[in-house]
Write an enzyme that holds these catalytic residues in place. Structure first.
Site, PDB file in Angstrom:
ATOM      1  N   TYR A   1       0.844  -1.199   0.000  1.00 41.81           N
ATOM      2  CA  TYR A   1       0.000   0.000   0.000  1.00 41.81           C
ATOM      3  C   TYR A   1       0.881   1.252   0.000  1.00 41.81           C
ATOM      4  O   TYR A   1       1.461   1.624   1.014  1.00 41.81           O
ATOM      5  CB  TYR A   1      -0.886  -0.026   1.241  1.00 41.81           C
TER       6      TYR A   1
ATOM      7  N   TYR B   1      -1.245   4.785 -10.460  1.00 38.09           N
ATOM      8  CA  TYR B   1      -2.306   4.014 -11.136  1.00 38.09           C
ATOM      9  C   TYR B   1      -3.683   4.526 -10.746  1.00 38.09           C
ATOM     10  O   TYR B   1      -4.439   5.071 -11.544  1.00 38.09           O
ATOM     11  CB  TYR B   1      -2.106   2.537 -10.822  1.00 38.09           C
TER      12      TYR B   1
END
Length: 386
Positions: free
Chosen positions: A282, A330
């Site tokens: 993450y 992204y």
């Protein structure tokens, strides 16, 4: 806690994103969840009538589980909508496997959706909270919380801003190989350093995107999984640790609960960090990637800055990290953990095209919630790992 279950007893059989980027005012977070569920079911050849377990979380719906069950027309489905922030979906995956093993449900979907960009940004999707130890100082959260961790890592280990920038550059290089990534232009270390400062030492390029998006994965028992459309991706191990809620209560700014959650997951899976082929962690901020690579055992504590340098975690490097471009390049709709699972599944199924990691058999997907508060690690593997 250790998520005890039988190794490989359940598998992810479907995975899909919803529309990403900026979807516009006509969509709600539940719309995007449902869109992801439909696409994930199509991915594995199941239908909505097969679904009898619903797991979801979003910061934009107070009763997300009820809303999703109504939307999908599954009034008798087993529901779980607990939230630990961006780590929720790794925890949901372990809970889904236990529910399947117990016979509570047979086909579970794990879903997420957020319209934070269309809604006007992160400030419009978070519940304001007052902390008497932090609020008087007017921190810019969450960036200021992660900036504290980055500054402490620099002080304690000599980590440099250039090394933090290497994380953002590597993520961008992966994103350029991903057709649906938000960012489409190359990025250099110099550009990261010269970008607008958000909370020292983090510039805007050290911080995650603000996008809309959602998705879903489909989970079922291993026996059923083998008869479906795509190769199953088995859950081999999982672990979850919560160390604090607010950053002022974090026991150690450079040592996260991922140390323990990773140990739990590795022990259950029967592997070590050296056995992992694909790493999905993450990356809400560049310091996250450095901390989690250290805490999950890919390098020693304090060596993360050097470890990410020289293109080691970029395409063509020795260690494939955040192969879809990550939350930095992204997409990042606010709670990013589900996208780590989707990318890990696709890598293990060999579906990633130009960004595909060769001979990927084992993947780690690590979720982070709050401000380095909740850490949840899962180990996934293909059939050859059973």
């Amino acid at each position: 806690m250790t998520h005890t279950f039988k190794r490989g007893a359940a598998a992810i059989v479907g995975a899909a994103e919803s529309d990403l980027g900026e979807v516009g005012p006509g969509f709600s977070p539940i719309d995007l969840m449902a869109q992801g569920v439909r696409r994930a079911l199509d991915d594995c050849g199941l239908s909505m009538r097969d679904v009898d377990g619903l797991f979801c979380a979003t910061s934009q719906s107070r009763l997300a589980g009820l809303a999703l069950a109504e939307y999908l027309g599954r009034p008798e489905a087993y529901l779980e909508s607990s939230s630990t922030g961006g780590s929720s979906f790794m925890t949901h995956l372990a809970q889904a496997q236990r529910a399947i093993e117990a016979g509570v449900c047979q086909v579970a979907v794990i879903a997420y959706g957020s319209t934070q960009r269309s809604a006007g940004g992160r400030k419009n999707t978070s519940v304001p909270e007052r902390n008497p130890y932090e609020s008087p100082y007017k921190p810019f959260l969450p960036p200021s919380a992660y900036a504290l961790a980055a500054a402490r890592h620099m002080h304690e280990f000599g980590t440099t801003r250039e090394q933090l920038a290497e994380v953002a550059v590597a993520a961008r290089q992966w994103a350029l190989l991903n057709p649906v990534a938000w960012e489409k232009q190359p990025l250099s270390v110099a550009e990261v350093l010269a970008a607008r400062m958000v909370s020292y030492p983090l510039t805007i390029r050290d911080c995650c995107l603000v996008t809309d998006g959602g998705g879903a994965i489909v989970v079922t028992a291993a026996e059923r999984a083998r008869s479906l459309r795509k190769p199953p991706v088995y859950l081999l191990g999982a672990g979850h640790v919560t160390t604090h809620q607010t950053i002022s209560s974090m026991p150690d700014l450079v040592r996260t609960g991922a140390i323990r959650s990773g140990q739990m997951a590795y022990a259950q899976a029967g592997i070590a960090a050296r056995d992992v082929d694909v790493i999905e962690v993450y990356d809400a901020f560049t310091i996250n990637t450095i901390l989690f690579l250290e805490d999950l055992g890919f390098c020693a504590k304090g060596e993360g800055g050097a470890f990410v340098s020289g293109g080691r975690i970029a395409p063509g490097g020795a260690v494939p990290v955040n192969t879809n471009g990550g939350g930095l390049s992204y997409c990042h709709p606010g709670m990013y953990g589900l996208f780590l699972l989707i990318e890990a599944v696709r890598q293990l199924r060999g579906e990633c095209g130009a960004r595909q990691v060769k001979d990927a058999n084992i993947a780690i997907a690590h979720g982070n919630g709050g401000v380095l508060s909740s850490q949840s690690t899962v180990i996934l593997g293909g059939a050859q790992t059973l």
